[in-house]
Design an enzyme around this catalytic site. Sequence first.
Site, PDB file in Angstrom:
ATOM      1  N   SER A 212       6.730   0.924   1.037  1.00  0.00           N
ATOM      2  CA  SER A 212       7.745   0.128   1.712  1.00  0.00           C
ATOM      3  C   SER A 212       9.028   0.075   0.875  1.00  0.00           C
ATOM      4  O   SER A 212       9.609   1.111   0.574  1.00  0.00           O
ATOM      5  CB  SER A 212       7.196  -1.270   2.017  1.00  0.00           C
ATOM      6  N   ASP A 322       6.400   3.275  12.873  1.00  0.00           N
ATOM      7  CA  ASP A 322       6.294   2.312  11.776  1.00  0.00           C
ATOM      8  C   ASP A 322       6.337   0.892  12.332  1.00  0.00           C
ATOM      9  O   ASP A 322       7.330   0.453  12.902  1.00  0.00           O
ATOM     10  CB  ASP A 322       7.432   2.536  10.779  1.00  0.00           C
ATOM     11  N   HIS A 389       1.921   0.620   8.598  1.00  0.00           N
ATOM     12  CA  HIS A 389       2.932   0.507   7.547  1.00  0.00           C
ATOM     13  C   HIS A 389       2.205   0.392   6.218  1.00  0.00           C
ATOM     14  O   HIS A 389       1.371  -0.503   6.036  1.00  0.00           O
ATOM     15  CB  HIS A 389       3.810  -0.724   7.768  1.00  0.00           C
TER      16      HIS A 389
END
Length: 444
Positions: A212, A322, A389
């Site tokens: 991330s 995502d 994610h």
Amino acid sequence: MSRRSKVLMIWVWAVVVGIPAANGCFPGEQAYEEAEEAALVYTNATAVYSSKFHGNESKAVYSPLMVGLTLIHAAAAEGAVCLDGTLPGYHLHRGYGSGANSWLIQLEGGGWCNSIRTCVYRKTTRRGSSRYMEKHLAFTGILSNRAELNPDFFNWNRVKVRYCDGASFLGDSENKAARLQFRGQRIWVAAMRDLLSKGMRNAHQALLSGCSAGGLAAILHCDEFRELFPRTTKVKCLSDAGLFLDSQTRRSWVPYSPELVQWCSEVAGGGKESASSVHQPSESNSANCGNWPPFLLHQCFFPQHIIATVKTPLFLLNAAYDSWQIQSSLAPPSADPRGYWNGCRKNNAKCTPSQIKFLQGFRYRMLRTVRRFSMSKANGMFINSCFAHCQTERQDTWFADYSPAIRNKAIALAVGDWYFGRSSARAVDCAYPCDRSCHNLVFI
């Protein structure tokens, strides 16, 4: 538990993951703030991973390795401190055997705070202060110490660098009135210097990774990481869920504005003049923001504008749908006042045909974004058609009996094949809903 039935694996996420506001400076809390004041940290949010499994019983549940926190005491003298001025830190588990001189650095994710108010709040969490960091972290997925769960990196020196600067280990500035220290670049340098002194300078192999906002940091610091080692050292970088697209929302678009550039400048180190601090002490940092005009300054933090310029071999792992970008960039509540996207944002099974068509367009944009990047034989990518994610840190998505796979190859094997040059390293999934191996995020 039978894999012939749908399995729901409940995970309470008390972490912030990177979410870019539409065309904004970076992953922040635009969508979160509309949900609740303290939405920076998903303390009360529950995410469900659902997946259709087939076959026999799953592997037995195991207790993951717990690794203690090491504070970097030398960082104080260098001004390398968290948002609240406390010491930064990392978790290190030593390698052994064939991995004794190999190092894997995982940069922690956790979004960006995108205003003075949200950064002040962040100081009261583990994302802004080492006072609140866990004293021990579970090493799973790419950090696991078990060969059957992490076949290529299990016996390497594995490090989790904690994230407490609010801006992907970038910037060098402060806000005295709010008592905020934006010292991400100094933290990066201090952490690398400390690890070099603990044996990393002798590495024969090294991999910089991150998830991330940490995945973004892995891209931005990739070439700088390469320069820490002799040319004889094999050095590569892995970005997990860091391919944030600089795009408009479904109904509203945040254009360039003086306020936007001012905030980017505040967090990242003072705009055009001091943006060079982002890549000190090395000019090799991939985010060469100092050469960008002010009205494009924010773009230098979005990977799509810079991945083709990264010289070090880079692997992009990303879900084509995502889930966090859908949550915040594509269909945030601010762009959907009537709640048309509410169900789809939380659960892909509730998306209408027209919404799926829109999301297919997002997937197409992502694939178009990496087209030039994929032309380099040194680079690799794994883009699956999941609503997910961050897939490297979770054991079920990294490497398990029925992890997400493309052409029967799990993520861990694809990354290993790329790093060691064993086989082709560019895998793109067919469009949703063809992949039945996905572990999709569902918000409840």
